[in-house]
Design an enzyme around this catalytic site. Structure first.
Site, mmCIF file in Angstrom:
data_model
loop_
_atom_site.group_PDB
_atom_site.id
_atom_site.type_symbol
_atom_site.label_atom_id
_atom_site.label_comp_id
_atom_site.label_asym_id
_atom_site.label_seq_id
_atom_site.Cartn_x
_atom_site.Cartn_y
_atom_site.Cartn_z
ATOM 1 N N LYS A 12 0.721 -1.277 0.025
ATOM 2 C CA LYS A 12 0.058 0.030 0.070
ATOM 3 C C LYS A 12 0.903 1.073 -0.103
ATOM 4 O O LYS A 12 2.111 1.170 0.345
ATOM 5 C CB LYS A 12 -0.803 -0.058 1.213
ATOM 6 C CG LYS A 12 -1.889 -1.430 1.300
ATOM 7 C CD LYS A 12 -2.726 -1.180 2.420
ATOM 8 C CE LYS A 12 -3.618 -2.457 2.407
ATOM 9 N NZ LYS A 12 -4.581 -2.377 3.650
ATOM 10 N N TYR A 52 -12.090 -2.782 -3.048
ATOM 11 C CA TYR A 52 -12.705 -2.998 -1.866
ATOM 12 C C TYR A 52 -14.117 -2.748 -1.900
ATOM 13 O O TYR A 52 -14.952 -2.600 -0.855
ATOM 14 C CB TYR A 52 -12.189 -1.868 -0.944
ATOM 15 C CG TYR A 52 -10.757 -2.301 -0.560
ATOM 16 C CD1 TYR A 52 -10.280 -3.346 0.057
ATOM 17 C CD2 TYR A 52 -9.760 -1.377 -0.594
ATOM 18 C CE1 TYR A 52 -9.208 -3.657 0.784
ATOM 19 C CE2 TYR A 52 -8.542 -1.454 -0.204
ATOM 20 C CZ TYR A 52 -7.977 -2.647 0.466
ATOM 21 O OH TYR A 52 -6.958 -3.198 0.808
ATOM 22 N N ASN A 115 -1.590 0.079 7.252
ATOM 23 C CA ASN A 115 -1.083 -1.356 7.698
ATOM 24 C C ASN A 115 -0.409 -1.987 6.377
ATOM 25 O O ASN A 115 -0.400 -3.284 6.201
ATOM 26 C CB ASN A 115 -2.184 -2.515 8.130
ATOM 27 C CG ASN A 115 -3.421 -2.567 6.985
ATOM 28 O OD1 ASN A 115 -3.417 -1.872 5.992
ATOM 29 N ND2 ASN A 115 -4.316 -3.357 7.394
ATOM 30 N N HIS A 118 -1.544 -5.697 1.697
ATOM 31 C CA HIS A 118 -2.934 -6.135 1.258
ATOM 32 C C HIS A 118 -2.442 -7.600 0.598
ATOM 33 O O HIS A 118 -1.741 -7.956 -0.019
ATOM 34 C CB HIS A 118 -3.775 -5.479 0.262
ATOM 35 C CG HIS A 118 -4.801 -6.526 -0.295
ATOM 36 N ND1 HIS A 118 -6.047 -6.828 0.387
ATOM 37 C CD2 HIS A 118 -4.836 -7.136 -1.318
ATOM 38 C CE1 HIS A 118 -6.655 -7.405 -0.565
ATOM 39 N NE2 HIS A 118 -5.985 -8.015 -1.482
ATOM 40 N N GLU A 129 -9.059 -10.892 -7.967
ATOM 41 C CA GLU A 129 -8.176 -9.570 -7.662
ATOM 42 C C GLU A 129 -7.111 -9.753 -8.509
ATOM 43 O O GLU A 129 -6.830 -8.569 -9.340
ATOM 44 C CB GLU A 129 -7.564 -9.648 -6.422
ATOM 45 C CG GLU A 129 -8.756 -9.244 -5.126
ATOM 46 C CD GLU A 129 -8.266 -9.311 -3.717
ATOM 47 O OE1 GLU A 129 -6.763 -9.834 -3.503
ATOM 48 O OE2 GLU A 129 -8.948 -8.970 -2.825
HETATM 49 P P1 RTP Z 1 -6.680 -6.045 3.127
HETATM 50 O O1 RTP Z 1 -7.994 -6.306 2.347
HETATM 51 O O2 RTP Z 1 -6.188 -4.679 3.057
HETATM 52 O O3 RTP Z 1 -5.753 -7.199 2.897
HETATM 53 O O4 RTP Z 1 -7.290 -6.270 4.666
HETATM 54 P P2 RTP Z 1 -8.037 -7.303 5.365
HETATM 55 O O5 RTP Z 1 -8.373 -8.404 4.318
HETATM 56 O O6 RTP Z 1 -6.847 -7.679 6.373
HETATM 57 O O7 RTP Z 1 -8.991 -6.470 6.177
HETATM 58 P P3 RTP Z 1 -10.336 -5.776 5.538
HETATM 59 O O8 RTP Z 1 -11.421 -6.166 6.427
HETATM 60 O O9 RTP Z 1 -10.716 -6.414 4.178
HETATM 61 O O10 RTP Z 1 -10.224 -4.486 5.547
HETATM 62 C C1 RTP Z 1 -9.347 -3.814 4.437
HETATM 63 C C2 RTP Z 1 -8.595 -2.771 4.735
HETATM 64 O O11 RTP Z 1 -9.366 -1.580 5.515
HETATM 65 C C3 RTP Z 1 -8.781 -0.971 6.473
HETATM 66 N N1 RTP Z 1 -9.495 -1.001 7.649
HETATM 67 N N2 RTP Z 1 -9.658 0.084 8.549
HETATM 68 N N3 RTP Z 1 -11.449 0.308 11.491
HETATM 69 C C4 RTP Z 1 -10.924 0.484 10.391
HETATM 70 O O12 RTP Z 1 -10.621 1.781 10.456
HETATM 71 C C5 RTP Z 1 -10.461 -0.356 9.495
HETATM 72 N N4 RTP Z 1 -10.710 -1.450 9.446
HETATM 73 C C6 RTP Z 1 -9.974 -1.966 8.371
HETATM 74 C C7 RTP Z 1 -7.290 -1.547 6.617
HETATM 75 O O13 RTP Z 1 -6.134 -0.957 5.767
HETATM 76 C C8 RTP Z 1 -7.532 -3.099 6.092
HETATM 77 O O14 RTP Z 1 -6.459 -3.631 5.711
#
Ligand code: RTP
Length: 151
Positions: A12, A52, A115, A118, A129
């Site tokens: 990212k 997303y 973070n 991805h 994707e």
């Molecule tokens: P990613 O898709 O980026 O690999 O992350 P992930 O599956 O681990 O988590 P996901 O639930 O899909 O969330 C995507 C990205 O959204 C941001 N996020 N912010 N509470 C918050 O402010 C929050 N929760 C999630 C994070 O950048 C997360 O990686």
């Protein structure tokens, strides 16, 4: 073949700005995964909203898209045994606070909104994707000499 599983991994904008690209690539290479696609890109809002799409109702969606369009992204496809699940373990938990040291997020980040990386969460989303981020001709099929020593 199980060792042909592919996952989509992105570094990212914060990971790129902080100069972590080489370190993250090195982890996947050293683990034994094979790179089949790599590019730096800045695909814009519409693309990130598509990527997303399943989070579009979340309260953090706008902040997430703002973050993802704030600078260049490194998009990659890595191939190997259980690449999706193993890739997620190498990344760590979504919230870096819950990520163990030794994981990318556990070593390099503190906050969920920054973070670093991805990774696809299932083989199905990996396929989706990969098709969203890459044209077919950007995926390189090649035989790695190291396979004999890993499998
Ligand atoms: P990613 O898709 O980026 O690999 O992350 P992930 O599956 O681990 O988590 P996901 O639930 O899909 O969330 C995507 C990205 O959204 C941001 N996020 N912010 N509470 C918050 O402010 C929050 N929760 C999630 C994070 O950048 C997360 O990686």
């Amino acid at each position: 073949m199980a060792s042909r599983e592919r996952t989509f991994i992105a570094i990212k904008p914060d990971g790129v700005q902080r100069g972590l690209v080489g370190k993250i690539i090195q982890r996947f290479e050293e683990r034994g995964f094979k790179m089949v696609a790599l590019k730096i890109c800045a695909p814009g809002r519409a693309h990130l909203e598509k990527h997303y799409a399943d989070l579009s109702k979340k309260p953090f969606f706008k902040d997430l898209v703002d973050y993802m369009v704030s600078g260049p992204i490194i998009a990659m496809v890595w191939e190997g045994l259980n690449a999706v699940k193993c890739g997620r373990m190498m990344l760590g938990e979504t919230n870096p606070q819950a990520s163990l040291p030794g994981s990318i997020r556990g070593d390099f980040s503190i906050q969920v909104g920054r973070n670093i990386c991805h990774g696809s969460d299932s083989v199905e989303s990996a396929n989706h994707e990969i098709a969203l981020w890459f044209n077919k001709n950007e995926l390189v099929n090649w035989e790695s000499a190291m396979y004999t020593w890993i499998y």
